[in-house]
Scaffold this active site. Structure first.
Site, PDB file in Angstrom:
ATOM      1  N   ILE A  97       0.913  -1.323  -0.125  1.00 45.65           N
ATOM      2  CA  ILE A  97       0.121   0.039   0.173  1.00 45.65           C
ATOM      3  C   ILE A  97       0.875   1.279   0.008  1.00 45.65           C
ATOM      4  O   ILE A  97       1.561   1.593   1.096  1.00 45.65           O
ATOM      5  CB  ILE A  97      -0.870   0.204   1.178  1.00 45.65           C
ATOM      6  N   TYR A  98       1.071   2.058  -0.950  1.00 46.83           N
ATOM      7  CA  TYR A  98       1.835   3.111  -1.101  1.00 46.83           C
ATOM      8  C   TYR A  98       1.100   4.279  -1.685  1.00 46.83           C
ATOM      9  O   TYR A  98       0.164   4.245  -2.581  1.00 46.83           O
ATOM     10  CB  TYR A  98       3.140   2.873  -1.892  1.00 46.83           C
ATOM     11  N   GLY A 109      -4.688   5.846   1.846  1.00 48.47           N
ATOM     12  CA  GLY A 109      -4.200   4.347   2.617  1.00 48.47           C
ATOM     13  C   GLY A 109      -5.391   3.662   3.099  1.00 48.47           C
ATOM     14  O   GLY A 109      -5.288   2.697   2.725  1.00 48.47           O
ATOM     15  N   ASN A 136       9.692   2.005  10.117  1.00 46.95           N
ATOM     16  CA  ASN A 136       8.631   2.699   9.424  1.00 46.95           C
ATOM     17  C   ASN A 136       7.685   2.625  10.513  1.00 46.95           C
ATOM     18  O   ASN A 136       6.383   2.219  10.443  1.00 46.95           O
ATOM     19  CB  ASN A 136       7.990   1.965   8.208  1.00 46.95           C
ATOM     20  N   TYR A 143      -1.126   0.100  10.852  1.00 42.30           N
ATOM     21  CA  TYR A 143      -1.955  -1.212  10.714  1.00 42.30           C
ATOM     22  C   TYR A 143      -2.331  -1.570  12.054  1.00 42.30           C
ATOM     23  O   TYR A 143      -3.293  -2.241  12.112  1.00 42.30           O
ATOM     24  CB  TYR A 143      -0.791  -2.221  10.182  1.00 42.30           C
ATOM     25  N   LYS A 145      -3.546   0.587  14.101  1.00 42.12           N
ATOM     26  CA  LYS A 145      -5.054   1.358  14.336  1.00 42.12           C
ATOM     27  C   LYS A 145      -5.951   0.432  13.594  1.00 42.12           C
ATOM     28  O   LYS A 145      -7.520   0.276  14.087  1.00 42.12           O
ATOM     29  CB  LYS A 145      -4.825   2.676  13.548  1.00 42.12           C
TER      30      LYS A 145
END
Length: 173
Positions: A97-98, A109, A136, A143, A145
């Site tokens: 996912i970018y 996102g 990161n 993730y 969350k």
């Protein structure tokens, strides 16, 4: 900002995926990696041949986030043997996912993640998993969350540099 639309990518959008991949990966990781490792990774992982192979793989799907006519992010998911690590038929992997830095904080996102969740549920998967670089924290928080928990680690090769990814998963059942 117009509302963001997410659509399934086709082979005809190979160049869009390639450009998004190179741009977003560079924006996200260039400052933390050597120029040589970045160049090696981008050439190997975002070549036309590699993207074409991935787009033609029935066990991989790409989705593009559009802000009007501008592609601003993308999602790559894998099932079955396309997964980067064997997780079996019960799992769906979010490989990428970018989102372009210009659209960070604009829920792009989240929309891409929700598309992955929708696909996983439609395929009756038991869980979703992914690998995220241990350095990161923004992605890790995102993730967490969304209900992901760490379950393992693996090595991610960034050019000549071996980096540790935290493997995270979210149970769906």
């Amino acid at each position: 900002m117009k509302s963001i639309a997410v659509s399934k990518a086709s082979l005809g959008e190979l160049k869009v995926i390639q450009d998004l991949g190179r741009t977003t990966f560079f924006e996200t990781f260039a400052a933390s990696n050597s120029e040589a490792d970045m160049r090696t990774y981008l050439e190997a992982n975002f070549s036309e041949e590699k993207i074409r192979t991935e787009l033609n793989n029935a066990e991989s799907l790409f989705f593009i986030a559009w802000d009007g006519e501008e592609a601003v992010g993308y999602l790559k998911i894998n099932v079955g043997h396309a997964q980067t690590e064997e997780q079996g038929d019960e799992a769906l992997e979010i490989e990428r996912i970018y989102v372009k830095s210009s659209h960070h904080g604009k829920k792009v996102g989240q929309l891409l993640y929700e598309k992955a969740l929708e696909v996983a549920k439609s395929l009756n998967k038991v869980y979703i998993w992914l690998g995220v670089w241990e350095e990161n924290p923004r992605a890790i928080r995102f993730y967490e969350k969304n209900g992901f928990v760490a379950f393992d680690k693996h090595i991610f090769k960034m050019g000549t540099d071996e980096q540790t990814d935290i493997m995270m998963k979210k149970n769906l059942k």
